[in-house]
Write an enzyme that holds these catalytic residues in place. Sequence first.
Site, short mmCIF file in Angstrom:
data_model
loop_
_atom_site.label_atom_id
_atom_site.label_comp_id
_atom_site.label_asym_id
_atom_site.label_seq_id
_atom_site.Cartn_x
_atom_site.Cartn_y
_atom_site.Cartn_z
N HIS A 1 -34.04 -0.99 23.85
CA HIS A 1 -34.63 -1.79 24.48
C HIS A 1 -35.95 -1.83 24.31
O HIS A 1 -36.75 -2.10 25.19
CB HIS A 1 -34.58 -1.41 25.99
CG HIS A 1 -33.19 -1.37 26.37
ND1 HIS A 1 -32.78 -1.23 28.31
CD2 HIS A 1 -31.94 -2.60 25.78
CE1 HIS A 1 -31.39 -2.00 28.22
NE2 HIS A 1 -30.75 -2.35 26.92
N ALA B 1 -30.17 14.71 36.27
CA ALA B 1 -30.25 14.84 35.19
C ALA B 1 -30.95 16.07 34.72
O ALA B 1 -29.97 17.09 34.41
CB ALA B 1 -31.24 13.66 34.45
N1 APR Z 1 -31.43 11.94 37.75
C1 APR Z 1 -30.31 11.07 37.22
N2 APR Z 1 -29.93 9.51 37.98
C2 APR Z 1 -30.95 9.13 38.53
C3 APR Z 1 -31.73 9.89 38.54
C4 APR Z 1 -31.92 11.37 38.70
N3 APR Z 1 -32.85 12.34 38.11
N4 APR Z 1 -32.51 9.08 39.61
C5 APR Z 1 -31.86 7.95 40.26
N5 APR Z 1 -30.65 7.73 38.91
C6 APR Z 1 -29.84 6.65 38.75
C7 APR Z 1 -29.74 5.86 39.98
O1 APR Z 1 -28.80 6.85 41.13
C8 APR Z 1 -29.32 4.64 39.00
O2 APR Z 1 -28.06 4.70 38.99
O3 APR Z 1 -30.59 6.45 37.81
C9 APR Z 1 -29.77 4.83 37.67
C10 APR Z 1 -30.82 3.95 37.80
O4 APR Z 1 -30.76 2.65 37.26
P1 APR Z 1 -30.97 1.14 36.61
O5 APR Z 1 -32.70 1.34 36.81
O6 APR Z 1 -30.43 0.02 36.92
O7 APR Z 1 -31.50 1.53 35.53
P2 APR Z 1 -30.90 1.12 33.97
O8 APR Z 1 -29.37 1.14 33.91
O9 APR Z 1 -31.17 1.98 33.13
O10 APR Z 1 -31.79 -0.12 33.61
C11 APR Z 1 -30.55 -0.53 32.45
O11 APR Z 1 -32.06 -3.10 32.96
O12 APR Z 1 -34.17 -3.79 34.04
C12 APR Z 1 -33.71 -3.17 33.01
O13 APR Z 1 -34.33 -3.27 30.75
C13 APR Z 1 -34.39 -2.24 31.49
O14 APR Z 1 -33.20 -0.73 30.66
C14 APR Z 1 -33.25 -1.09 31.62
C15 APR Z 1 -32.28 -1.74 32.47
#
Ligand code: APR
Length: 256
Positions: free
Chosen positions: A123, A238
Amino acid sequence: MTVEFKLTEPLLERLGQARHVMVLTGAGMSAESGIPTFRDAQTGLWAKFKPEELATPEAFELNPARVWQWYEERRQQVARAQPHAGHRALVKMQRLVPSLSLITQNVDGLHQLAGSQDVCELHGNIHRSKCSVTHRPISREWLADSPHGPPHSPYVRHGLARPDVVWFGEVLPQEAVDTAMAAAARCTFCFSIGTTSLVHPAASLPLIALEHGSALVEINPSETPLSLQADQCFRGTASEVLTVIVSQLRDLKTNR
Ligand code: APR
């Protein structure tokens, strides 16, 4: 070592023997570095802001100054952030296995800052800017005096500087997609870490790995659409889970 976060013996054995490992990370990977995720209730960016007003080409066309300013604030937040123990554990994992592809949806560069090699950014990267028309890179020096609004592009008169990140409705960089797809088809062990597994094509990668017979481990405090398909799910953060898994792997490799 927290037993609760240990890989099962058969999975540890598979990881120890894997010729190629793929790690897919999402916003949750950076959460412990103080960078908000997108979709977590209350704290996620999309719980506070409307993506269609900030993360689309149309939003930028309508109000470039607002979009630029929002990304400038995020850029500053990211610049203050440091990698955590989970990022460092992935650096160690890369040294412990024959080949590891680290594919990230994150734009913060924290994996590289921790020392991971050949990170595939699906991204884009928030530290870079590009021309809104030609998509050619624009240097930091060119942006120096423009904290409040995007400067004009050095390439075309009607172009503006914009963040080099992938917005909703945009196509991902082809080279990164090709690299990620190839890694997914080739890996025999796959980790999905800190992603809701909702945004494609990133969300398809673990599924492609599964179709090719890979093992799948998910690390996420919450359940996701991928959870049911994983061989093991860790409901932890993580850093707490990765440090345990990498120390298990190191022990396995040193005892061989
Ligand atoms: N360790 C692991 N996972 C975690 C932690 C942590 N400390 N804190 C939160 N999470 C998890 C949440 O439970 C959630 O499932 O991380 C995830 C974050 O999800 P999103 O906010 O949807 O992020 P992501 O999946 O990377 O989004 C994908 O969406 O808006 C776009 O371009 C943006 O790259 C992004 C894409």
